[in-house]
Design an enzyme around this catalytic site. Structure first.
Site, PDB file in Angstrom:
ATOM      1  N   THR A 181     -62.174 -24.819  14.018  1.00  0.00           N
ATOM      2  CA  THR A 181     -61.167 -24.111  14.464  1.00  0.00           C
ATOM      3  C   THR A 181     -59.785 -25.078  14.800  1.00  0.00           C
ATOM      4  OG1 THR A 181     -62.251 -22.399  15.505  1.00  0.00           O
ATOM      5  CG2 THR A 181     -60.034 -22.965  16.324  1.00  0.00           C
ATOM      6  N   SER A 197     -74.914 -66.502  -3.290  1.00  0.00           N
ATOM      7  CA  SER A 197     -75.725 -67.286  -2.187  1.00  0.00           C
ATOM      8  C   SER A 197     -74.874 -68.480  -1.766  1.00  0.00           C
ATOM      9  CB  SER A 197     -76.811 -67.743  -2.596  1.00  0.00           C
ATOM     10  OG  SER A 197     -77.801 -68.533  -1.746  1.00  0.00           O
ATOM     11  N   SER A 198     -75.092 -68.791  -0.427  1.00  0.00           N
ATOM     12  CA  SER A 198     -74.210 -69.811   0.113  1.00  0.00           C
ATOM     13  C   SER A 198     -75.209 -71.067   0.146  1.00  0.00           C
ATOM     14  CB  SER A 198     -73.789 -69.561   1.628  1.00  0.00           C
ATOM     15  OG  SER A 198     -74.999 -69.046   2.375  1.00  0.00           O
ATOM     16  N   LYS A 252     -76.472 -69.163  -8.281  1.00  0.00           N
ATOM     17  CA  LYS A 252     -76.960 -67.710  -8.244  1.00  0.00           C
ATOM     18  C   LYS A 252     -75.981 -66.723  -8.277  1.00  0.00           C
ATOM     19  CE  LYS A 252     -80.508 -65.250  -5.717  1.00  0.00           C
ATOM     20  NZ  LYS A 252     -79.763 -64.042  -5.331  1.00  0.00           N
TER      21      LYS A 252
END
Length: 431
Positions: free
Chosen positions: A120, A286-287, A292
């Site tokens: 509503t 990846s760090s 990767k």
């Protein structure tokens, strides 16, 4: 003391300024201050206070706002047809509705999509905005790439029989075509409407012919095959149209997620996985692991598909939890389906651009698997016989040699015979 007086004076100025920038509206609960430049009214203002849930408002879904305006336009025209609305007022409402359909005033639709009251508040937000706009205007397809590149098919994660990379990707495309066709088919269940049936579907207070005319006008406005439901009471209590459409969205999600997961497997490696295909490298993965690169786009698609699957459960629960003649949980159904559609609409082009279009095939890897796979013996049955191919398969597994390597060692076939057997067209049933 001076600072304190300054602060009091500043507050007084702010209050005076605020009063000058608001207007007073009232409803059955009393008076309320509304921003003077706002097109919404008192009921919307109350909803803004009561339903501060997600911060996700109707304006986040422009098509939802446009659809509301289309419904209001059809309702206005139907009321004019049955003599309940004067032509001059109809003209003003038509202009207001068309403005919203054209994308204007969408910043005025501010009610949180998570709300009580069976929608509503959102409905009144639309009513109030359209009314004030009216007053103001009145012065008051697919390919088959890699079709000749052979590879080994897999069943249950094990080597099966040869196929081409083109057949694999063609199958992906056909799965999605089927899902799109399903969505188109179930859309028809969204085209039944119960406007004019009012509270529970009995049509109380509605003028004769109103419901039929709303359907006619909505069909013209939307360009969709909108029809009046055959049973307005059933249409008011039942949510099966939403259930079916949401289920089709879920089915699409299942297919897309399955394909995304297949791509992740096919690109796994590069040294210790399957590595049959390359996905575009978008960002480092990846760090702590140099070099990767993760399959980020299929992973993203999986997450979005999981959300769509969850949204389908939400629609299911909401549809089945409605009580008696009205379902109070329609807002959450709308949120769930619009979110699912929106996720697909935004992510599919991105998925194609940043992933699918850039896929390449590692032919050397595929050839290596073909040479060494035991699964190739199935194709040799007609030439060497079942008993001989079984012996070859057993020896290949025991010695870690490839089937073709053993065939050459034992001089069971000539190179010309091997070449004919490995012809992609004949080997994969494409002739």
């Amino acid at each position: 003391m001076y600072k304190k007086i300054q602060y009091i004076l500043l507050c007084g100025l702010c209050i005076t300024s605020l009063q000058a920038q608001t207007r007073t509206e009232k409803d059955l609960l009393g008076d309320k201050q509304i921003p003077a430049n706002a097109y919404y009214g008192v009921q919307t203002a109350r909803a803004l206070e009561n339903f501060q849930i997600s911060g996700m408002t109707t304006q986040f879904y422009p098509d939802y706002v446009r659809a509301f305006a289309m419904v209001k336009l059809a309702a206005a025209r139907a009321n004019a047809d049955v003599g309940r609305l004067k032509k001059d007022r109809l003209g003003a409402i038509e202009k207001a509705c068309q403005a919203v359909i054209d994308g204007k005033y969408h910043d005025q639709f501010l009610v949180d999509l998570y709300q009580g009251g069976a929608g509503t508040s959102a409905n009144m937000n639309v009513n109030e905005v359209l009314a004030n706009i009216a007053l103001e205007m009145s012065g008051h397809k697919k390919g088959d790439e890699f079709k000749d590149v052979l590879k080994m098919g897999r069943t249950e994660g094990q080597d099966a029989v040869p196929m081409t990379v083109g057949q694999e990707f063609h199958a992906f495309g056909n799965q999605l075509d089927a899902e799109v066709n399903t969505l188109r088919k179930v859309e028809v269940f969204l085209c039944e409407q119960n406007m004019g049936a009012t509270a529970i579907g009995t049509g109380i207070t509605a003028s004769p012919g109103y419901a039929e005319k709303v359907a006619t006008h909505l069909a013209k406005i939307t360009g969709k095959p909108i029809v009046m439901s055959k049973d307005l009471i059933a249409a008011t209590t039942s949510q099966q149209g939403f259930v079916l459409y949401s289920s089709a969205l879920k089915s699409m999600a299942v297919a897309v997620s399955k394909i995304s997961s297949d791509l992740i497997i096919l690109t796994s490696g590069p040294r210790t996985g399957i590595f049959e295909i390359n996905l575009p490298a978008l960002q480092p993965g990846s760090s702590i692991m140099p070099g990767k690169v993760n399959p980020v786009m299929p992973e993203l698609m999986n997450q979005l598909c999981f959300k769509v699957m969850g949204n389908d459960l939400t629609v299911t629960l909401a549809a089945h939890s409605g009580l008696l003649q009205l379902n109070a949980y329609e807002p959450i159904e709308a949120i769930a389906m619009m979110e699912s559609q929106g996720l697909f609409f935004k992510s599919f082009p991105l998925f194609r651009k940043n992933c699918i279009d850039g896929i390449t095939v590692n032919k050397d890897i595929l050839n290596h698997y073909m040479e060494r796979s035991v699964g190739i013996v199935t194709a040799l049955n007609p030439v060497l016989g079942y008993e001989k191919t079984t012996e070859l398969a057993k020896e290949a597994l025991a010695t870690n040699k490839g089937i073709l390597e053993l065939i050459r060692e034992k001089k069971l076939l000539t190179e010309d015979q091997i070449k004919k057997l490995l012809d992609p067209a004949s080997l994969t049933g494409q002739k």
